[in-house]
Design a protein around this motif. Sequence first.
Motif, PDB file in Angstrom:
ATOM      1  N   GLY A 197       8.633   1.551  15.398  1.00  0.00           N
ATOM      2  CA  GLY A 197       7.988   1.992  14.174  1.00  0.00           C
ATOM      3  C   GLY A 197       7.036   0.941  13.643  1.00  0.00           C
ATOM      4  N   LYS A 198       6.573   1.175  12.417  1.00  0.00           N
ATOM      5  CA  LYS A 198       5.657   0.243  11.754  1.00  0.00           C
ATOM      6  C   LYS A 198       5.904   0.347  10.250  1.00  0.00           C
ATOM      7  N   TYR A 199       5.951  -0.819   9.598  1.00  0.00           N
ATOM      8  CA  TYR A 199       6.167  -0.866   8.152  1.00  0.00           C
ATOM      9  C   TYR A 199       5.071  -1.692   7.497  1.00  0.00           C
ATOM     10  N   ASP A 200       4.638  -1.232   6.335  1.00  0.00           N
ATOM     11  CA  ASP A 200       3.730  -2.004   5.491  1.00  0.00           C
ATOM     12  C   ASP A 200       4.536  -2.534   4.310  1.00  0.00           C
ATOM     13  N   ILE A 201       4.626  -3.846   4.203  1.00  0.00           N
ATOM     14  CA  ILE A 201       5.411  -4.494   3.160  1.00  0.00           C
ATOM     15  C   ILE A 201       4.462  -5.217   2.216  1.00  0.00           C
ATOM     16  N   SER A 202       4.549  -4.906   0.932  1.00  0.00           N
ATOM     17  CA  SER A 202       3.684  -5.577  -0.039  1.00  0.00           C
ATOM     18  C   SER A 202       4.366  -6.823  -0.576  1.00  0.00           C
ATOM     19  N   ILE A 203       3.589  -7.880  -0.684  1.00  0.00           N
ATOM     20  CA  ILE A 203       4.050  -9.166  -1.206  1.00  0.00           C
ATOM     21  C   ILE A 203       3.464  -9.325  -2.609  1.00  0.00           C
ATOM     22  N   PRO A 204       4.285  -9.573  -3.627  1.00  0.00           N
ATOM     23  CA  PRO A 204       3.773  -9.617  -5.006  1.00  0.00           C
ATOM     24  C   PRO A 204       2.854 -10.806  -5.233  1.00  0.00           C
ATOM     25  N   ALA A 213       1.074   0.413  -3.459  1.00  0.00           N
ATOM     26  CA  ALA A 213       0.895  -1.035  -3.594  1.00  0.00           C
ATOM     27  C   ALA A 213       0.206  -1.346  -4.914  1.00  0.00           C
ATOM     28  N   GLU A 214       0.743  -2.315  -5.616  1.00  0.00           N
ATOM     29  CA  GLU A 214       0.170  -2.731  -6.891  1.00  0.00           C
ATOM     30  C   GLU A 214      -1.086  -3.547  -6.638  1.00  0.00           C
ATOM     31  N   SER A 215      -2.047  -3.414  -7.521  1.00  0.00           N
ATOM     32  CA  SER A 215      -3.253  -4.223  -7.417  1.00  0.00           C
ATOM     33  C   SER A 215      -2.874  -5.699  -7.468  1.00  0.00           C
ATOM     34  N   GLY A 216      -3.399  -6.476  -6.560  1.00  0.00           N
ATOM     35  CA  GLY A 216      -3.083  -7.897  -6.505  1.00  0.00           C
ATOM     36  C   GLY A 216      -2.036  -8.242  -5.480  1.00  0.00           C
ATOM     37  N   ALA A 217      -1.287  -7.250  -5.005  1.00  0.00           N
ATOM     38  CA  ALA A 217      -0.284  -7.497  -3.967  1.00  0.00           C
ATOM     39  C   ALA A 217      -0.962  -7.585  -2.608  1.00  0.00           C
ATOM     40  N   THR A 218      -0.351  -8.320  -1.701  1.00  0.00           N
ATOM     41  CA  THR A 218      -0.837  -8.443  -0.330  1.00  0.00           C
ATOM     42  C   THR A 218       0.062  -7.622   0.581  1.00  0.00           C
ATOM     43  N   VAL A 219      -0.514  -6.816   1.439  1.00  0.00           N
ATOM     44  CA  VAL A 219       0.264  -5.954   2.318  1.00  0.00           C
ATOM     45  C   VAL A 219       0.299  -6.548   3.729  1.00  0.00           C
ATOM     46  N   GLU A 220       1.513  -6.743   4.243  1.00  0.00           N
ATOM     47  CA  GLU A 220       1.699  -7.235   5.604  1.00  0.00           C
ATOM     48  C   GLU A 220       2.202  -6.084   6.475  1.00  0.00           C
ATOM     49  N   ASP A 259       9.308  -3.404  -8.378  1.00  0.00           N
ATOM     50  CA  ASP A 259       7.987  -3.376  -9.006  1.00  0.00           C
ATOM     51  C   ASP A 259       7.048  -4.185  -8.123  1.00  0.00           C
ATOM     52  N   PRO A 260       6.051  -3.555  -7.468  1.00  0.00           N
ATOM     53  CA  PRO A 260       5.169  -4.291  -6.549  1.00  0.00           C
ATOM     54  C   PRO A 260       4.462  -5.473  -7.187  1.00  0.00           C
ATOM     55  N   ALA A 261       4.357  -5.477  -8.515  1.00  0.00           N
ATOM     56  CA  ALA A 261       3.732  -6.621  -9.186  1.00  0.00           C
ATOM     57  C   ALA A 261       4.654  -7.826  -9.204  1.00  0.00           C
ATOM     58  N   LYS A 262       5.957  -7.589  -8.943  1.00  0.00           N
ATOM     59  CA  LYS A 262       6.930  -8.674  -9.040  1.00  0.00           C
ATOM     60  C   LYS A 262       7.804  -8.818  -7.796  1.00  0.00           C
ATOM     61  N   HIS A 263       7.907  -7.765  -6.999  1.00  0.00           N
ATOM     62  CA  HIS A 263       8.897  -7.743  -5.925  1.00  0.00           C
ATOM     63  C   HIS A 263       8.284  -7.338  -4.580  1.00  0.00           C
ATOM     64  N   PHE A 264       9.002  -7.688  -3.505  1.00  0.00           N
ATOM     65  CA  PHE A 264       8.694  -7.132  -2.187  1.00  0.00           C
ATOM     66  C   PHE A 264       8.964  -5.620  -2.242  1.00  0.00           C
ATOM     67  N   ALA A 265       8.138  -4.858  -1.566  1.00  0.00           N
ATOM     68  CA  ALA A 265       8.324  -3.405  -1.570  1.00  0.00           C
ATOM     69  C   ALA A 265       7.729  -2.808  -0.303  1.00  0.00           C
ATOM     70  N   THR A 266       8.334  -1.705   0.151  1.00  0.00           N
ATOM     71  CA  THR A 266       7.797  -0.953   1.277  1.00  0.00           C
ATOM     72  C   THR A 266       6.783   0.052   0.762  1.00  0.00           C
ATOM     73  N   ILE A 290      12.061 -14.503  -1.028  1.00  0.00           N
ATOM     74  CA  ILE A 290      11.900 -13.052  -1.029  1.00  0.00           C
ATOM     75  C   ILE A 290      12.216 -12.602  -2.445  1.00  0.00           C
ATOM     76  N   GLU A 291      11.238 -12.036  -3.123  1.00  0.00           N
ATOM     77  CA  GLU A 291      11.440 -11.564  -4.488  1.00  0.00           C
ATOM     78  C   GLU A 291      12.025 -10.144  -4.437  1.00  0.00           C
ATOM     79  N   TRP A 292      13.347 -10.057  -4.552  1.00  0.00           N
ATOM     80  CA  TRP A 292      14.036  -8.785  -4.432  1.00  0.00           C
ATOM     81  C   TRP A 292      13.926  -7.985  -5.719  1.00  0.00           C
ATOM     82  N   GLY A 293      13.819  -6.672  -5.573  1.00  0.00           N
ATOM     83  CA  GLY A 293      13.719  -5.808  -6.738  1.00  0.00           C
ATOM     84  C   GLY A 293      14.782  -4.742  -6.808  1.00  0.00           C
ATOM     85  N   GLY A 294      15.794  -4.784  -5.912  1.00  0.00           N
ATOM     86  CA  GLY A 294      16.842  -3.779  -5.948  1.00  0.00           C
ATOM     87  C   GLY A 294      16.333  -2.406  -5.563  1.00  0.00           C
TER      88      GLY A 294
END
Length: 387
Positions: free
Chosen positions: A91-98, A58-65, A114-121, A106-110
């Motif tokens: 299961g359980k997933y942690d998703i970071s919100i940029p 997770a990138e600094s500044g991102a929020t993890v749900e 990039d956790p600073a710009k996109h949703f990411a697992t 939803i900021e998609w990153g393909g």
Amino acid sequence: MNGATLRNVAQFQPRAFACRIIRPNFVSLACLILCSCLVLAACSDQQPLGLITKQIPAESGATVEQIFIATNRMSLANGFGTARSAQTKFGKYDISIPPNHSAGQIEWGGDQPDPAKHFATVAQTTYQNQSAFQTAFDRKAGTIPKSDREVVVFVHGYNTTFAEGLFRFAQIKHDLKLPALTLHYAWPSTGRIRDYARDRDSVLFARDSLEQTLLALTDSSAERIVVVGHSLGAFLVIETLRQISHKQRGRLRDKLAGVILISPDIDAELFRQQVRDAAPLPQPFVVFSSPKDNALRLSGLLTGKPRLGSLTGTPQLADLGITFIDVSAISDAGSGHLVPATSPTVLNLIRGMGQTIEAVAGDDDRFFGPFHRGVNRLNETGQLVDR
């Protein structure tokens, strides 16, 4: 928002809805089907992504749900696919919100987010069985005051991959500041617009699995369960509640604190039969609808019957104890097929107050918070009236 305000919302008299059925010829029918495929694609973000991307810090500044999941999709190496499974996986997933996240998006990153710009697992856990899931869920619930142990279950709609549904719920949880306990139920939609008929069959295939999931939550440390269904996911929700009622499993009823259907793709006449069989309905029971919903409008034309999510309430449904919230006046939510989750106007309003409101259903004083926080008033014409 207080209990009195919610009573005012619940007391709105639904309006009659007239639908003129158009019977196209063969040529126009072909065009209509093509148009419907294009419009119904609004059920998802039209992203090719069908798998969860690789785990990244997770990138600094991102929020993890953190979101628990249950699914009857077949397992893949990095997520879940589109094939059906007879087994329910947990299961359980942690998703970071940029940090640059825009409400409703939803900021998609393909493949290389990039956790600073996109949703990411950023973390993924698969539980060996239901017992292991319940242990982990109860451990999480144990960190929350008993009065706040409300779990929100989200059931996605048509044309939705596993990643799309999970990221959408992460966006909803983040934007609406939902309670800590959340679970995404992922039924095996193919994520392809041409597979509407197969998706409807997959909804019926998923009833036993969703029933298993809801009963597992009933036996957990959660104090209240709120179920949210979107589009065809709403069809799955009401079919499953009907099925549970037929089996006379009353233990869910004590914890089921409310049901929310967003743009439900359900035949209105069939819905009346479904809720009759599922009675008594949990309260509150809310339907977000809009006669301007293009996806449901075309679905109604193809089937010859208006869809529940296209109505603002009818005299035939007025006796069912259902609150219709017409959001047709909202102009900043794209096709209007997922307004409570994608419209910045509605999101800002809902999250404004920040406290779970008290909803009184008869003598029942259970709490019901999601999608009602900050809603001062939604009148029957769909206008948002600040109070």
